[in-house]
Write a protein that holds these residues in place. Structure first.
Motif, short mmCIF file in Angstrom:
data_model
loop_
_atom_site.label_atom_id
_atom_site.label_comp_id
_atom_site.label_asym_id
_atom_site.label_seq_id
_atom_site.Cartn_x
_atom_site.Cartn_y
_atom_site.Cartn_z
N PRO A 91 54.87 -22.01 -11.60
CA PRO A 91 56.34 -21.91 -11.56
C PRO A 91 56.85 -21.52 -10.17
O PRO A 91 57.88 -22.00 -9.72
CB PRO A 91 56.67 -20.80 -12.57
N ALA A 92 56.08 -20.68 -9.48
CA ALA A 92 56.46 -20.25 -8.13
C ALA A 92 56.27 -21.40 -7.14
O ALA A 92 57.14 -21.68 -6.31
CB ALA A 92 55.62 -19.04 -7.73
N LEU A 93 55.13 -22.10 -7.25
CA LEU A 93 54.85 -23.23 -6.35
C LEU A 93 55.95 -24.30 -6.45
O LEU A 93 56.40 -24.84 -5.44
CB LEU A 93 53.51 -23.88 -6.71
N TRP A 94 56.38 -24.58 -7.69
CA TRP A 94 57.39 -25.63 -7.90
C TRP A 94 58.69 -25.34 -7.14
O TRP A 94 59.33 -26.26 -6.66
CB TRP A 94 57.70 -25.80 -9.39
N THR A 95 59.07 -24.07 -7.04
CA THR A 95 60.35 -23.76 -6.37
C THR A 95 60.29 -24.23 -4.91
O THR A 95 61.24 -24.85 -4.42
CB THR A 95 60.68 -22.25 -6.40
N GLY A 96 59.16 -23.98 -4.24
CA GLY A 96 59.00 -24.39 -2.85
C GLY A 96 58.93 -25.90 -2.74
O GLY A 96 59.52 -26.51 -1.84
N ILE A 97 58.21 -26.52 -3.68
CA ILE A 97 58.01 -27.98 -3.62
C ILE A 97 59.34 -28.72 -3.83
O ILE A 97 59.68 -29.64 -3.07
CB ILE A 97 56.94 -28.42 -4.66
N VAL A 98 60.11 -28.30 -4.82
CA VAL A 98 61.40 -28.95 -5.09
C VAL A 98 62.32 -28.79 -3.88
O VAL A 98 62.96 -29.74 -3.43
CB VAL A 98 62.05 -28.36 -6.37
N PHE A 99 62.33 -27.60 -3.32
CA PHE A 99 63.16 -27.30 -2.16
C PHE A 99 62.75 -28.18 -0.97
O PHE A 99 63.59 -28.79 -0.29
CB PHE A 99 62.98 -25.81 -1.82
N ALA A 100 61.43 -28.29 -0.75
CA ALA A 100 60.91 -29.09 0.37
C ALA A 100 61.25 -30.57 0.19
O ALA A 100 61.65 -31.25 1.14
CB ALA A 100 59.39 -28.90 0.47
N LYS A 101 61.09 -31.06 -1.03
CA LYS A 101 61.36 -32.49 -1.28
C LYS A 101 62.84 -32.81 -1.04
O LYS A 101 63.18 -33.85 -0.48
CB LYS A 101 60.96 -32.87 -2.70
N GLU A 102 63.71 -31.91 -1.49
CA GLU A 102 65.16 -32.14 -1.28
C GLU A 102 65.50 -32.17 0.21
O GLU A 102 66.23 -33.03 0.67
CB GLU A 102 65.97 -31.03 -1.98
N LEU A 103 64.91 -31.22 0.95
CA LEU A 103 65.16 -31.19 2.40
C LEU A 103 64.60 -32.44 3.08
O LEU A 103 65.24 -33.02 3.96
CB LEU A 103 64.51 -29.96 3.04
N GLY A 104 63.40 -32.84 2.66
CA GLY A 104 62.74 -34.01 3.24
C GLY A 104 63.61 -35.24 3.07
O GLY A 104 63.74 -36.06 3.99
N GLU A 105 64.19 -35.35 1.89
CA GLU A 105 65.04 -36.51 1.60
C GLU A 105 66.32 -36.46 2.44
O GLU A 105 66.74 -37.44 3.05
CB GLU A 105 65.40 -36.50 0.13
N LYS A 106 66.91 -35.26 2.47
CA LYS A 106 68.16 -35.08 3.21
C LYS A 106 67.97 -35.34 4.71
O LYS A 106 68.80 -35.98 5.35
CB LYS A 106 68.63 -33.64 2.98
N TRP A 107 66.87 -34.85 5.25
CA TRP A 107 66.64 -34.98 6.70
C TRP A 107 65.85 -36.25 7.04
O TRP A 107 65.58 -36.51 8.21
CB TRP A 107 65.88 -33.76 7.24
N ASN A 108 65.39 -36.94 6.00
CA ASN A 108 64.61 -38.17 6.18
C ASN A 108 63.33 -37.94 7.01
O ASN A 108 63.05 -38.65 7.97
CB ASN A 108 65.49 -39.25 6.81
N ILE A 109 62.58 -36.92 6.61
CA ILE A 109 61.30 -36.63 7.28
C ILE A 109 60.21 -36.43 6.21
O ILE A 109 60.53 -36.10 5.06
CB ILE A 109 61.37 -35.39 8.21
N PRO A 110 58.93 -36.60 6.57
CA PRO A 110 57.87 -36.47 5.56
C PRO A 110 57.64 -35.03 5.09
O PRO A 110 57.89 -34.09 5.85
CB PRO A 110 56.61 -36.99 6.27
#
Ligand code: KG4
Ligand code: ZN
Length: 345
Positions: A91-110
């Motif tokens: 549950p803790a790992l998912w919070t970071g992963i979801v946050f990272a994926k959203e940022l990656g999409e927004k900034w268009n970076i891997p």
């Protein structure tokens, strides 16, 4: 390449921006900025990490720490995000992963999924900046893991042995609880043991050294913890002096098992470099004992600087860079990876 690191595997919410350069033979890391929020005091009343509370706190802290770390920075400089995929509390790992994926999409970076344990292995390189000699041996001692890993090169690891029950840090935390000391227990035990060391070289409590002489490279700390429990139960009144001496005896037992097995592994694989990572590296007695032995045996010792020994996102950005160098094409922005609580090296 500037990488934003994100770590939420346990009870630390952490972010970093690290300038990474060099190749797999000689990676270099320059820390631009980092931010960390420890929830340890919130979990203290549960005597350990409470996953639902960790998840709630990470979700709350991540955007706050991001704002802080991005202040006065040029967003366009950040070329990739490295996030802890595991191991850890899902549950803790998912919070970071979801946050990272959203940022990656927004900034268009891997977004680079990163192994937390690889982060601990690479953490001593962050301040030492050494080009190391392979094969090396890594001893990982944290609250969740105790492992001996053969490092063939950066990104290529073989687990030689690990704990069959409790991790070292976990044993420190549990023994602290037995002695009535607060969570996290490692630093508390260390302080008490150091007090006792001011007065005597040896503790009168001689605790067992489980699996110290077995042929394999596995560890066991649960029996040692139980031995401390039975000893303490027999003592009618736990004085400050007794607590200090028990902590001393326990720390000696842990240190002897760790050093004996590690040196045996070093000799078996013919390594000249020992890397030690994980939160327990902060323990002064363990550090000093390894320093002494490695000096005698002419082994190069790389210890994590205390700022990156416990969980942090600097090591995650660094490990993310290693994954990226190993396989640059695999980060195609699809981001279809999941949290993996038991992720292996
Ligand atoms: O690496 P880390 O921050 O988190 C995990 O990935 O588990 O390690 C935390 C562990 C805790 O169990 C804590 O009690 C232990 O490291 N620790 C110590 C010391 N400082 C932290 N153990 C012994 N002595 C210390 N000084
Ligand atoms: Zn850790």
């Amino acid at each position: 390449m500037k990488i934003l690191g994100i770590e939420t595997s346990c009870d630390e919410t952490a972010l970093s921006i690290v300038e990474c350069s060099g190749d797999l033979a000689n990676p270099k890391f320059e820390v631009i900025d980092w931010a960390l929020d420890s929830q340890a005091s919130l979990h203290a009343e549960y005597g350990g990490v409470f996953p639902t509370l960790a998840k709630r706190e990470h979700t709350k802290n991540l955007p706050i720490l991001l704002d802080k770390i991005l202040e006065n920075k040029n967003l366009k400089d950040i070329e990739a995000i490295a996030v802890t995929q595991g191991p850890g509390l899902e549950p803790a790992l998912w919070t970071g992963i979801v946050f990272a994926k959203e940022l990656g999409e927004k900034w268009n970076i891997p977004v680079i999924p990163t192994n937390h344990m690889e982060g601990h292995i690479i953490s001593p390189l962050i301040h030492n900046k050494n080009k190391i000699e392979f094969p090396a041996l890594a001893l990982l001692i944290s609250g969740g893991h105790t492992q001996l890993v053969k490092v063939n090169s950066w990104g290529s690891y073989e687990i030689l042995g690990e704990t069959v029950d409790d991790a070292v840090g976990e044993a420190f935390d549990k023994v602290a609880r037995i002695l009535g000391l607060p969570y996290p227990g490692g630093p508390e035990i260390s302080r008490k043991a150091n007090k006792s060391r001011e007065h005597r070289n040896e503790s009168s409590f001689n605790f067992p050294r489980p699996m110290m002489h077995t042929k394999d490279f596995n560890f066991s700390f649960s029996g040692l913890k139980t031995a401390v429990l039975y000893t303490v139960k027999k003592i009618p009144h736990l004085t400050e002096n007794i607590i200090e001496e028990v902590a001393h005896g326990f720390e000696d037992a842990v240190t002897e098992v760790l050093t004996k097995k590690t040196i045996k592994a070093i000799e078996e694989i013919g390594a000249n470099t020992l890397i030690i990572g994980g939160g327990v590296v902060s323990n002064t007695h363990i550090r000093e004992t390894f320093e002494k032995i490695c000096k005698e045996k002419h082994i190069e010792l790389l210890l994590s600087d205390k700022t990156v020994a416990t969980d942090n996102a600097i090591m995650i950005a660094a490990a993310g860079y290693i994954s990226y160098l190993k396989n640059p094409k695999s980060y195609d922005k699809k981001n279809d990876f999941k949290a993996e609580g038991n992720l292996k090296l």
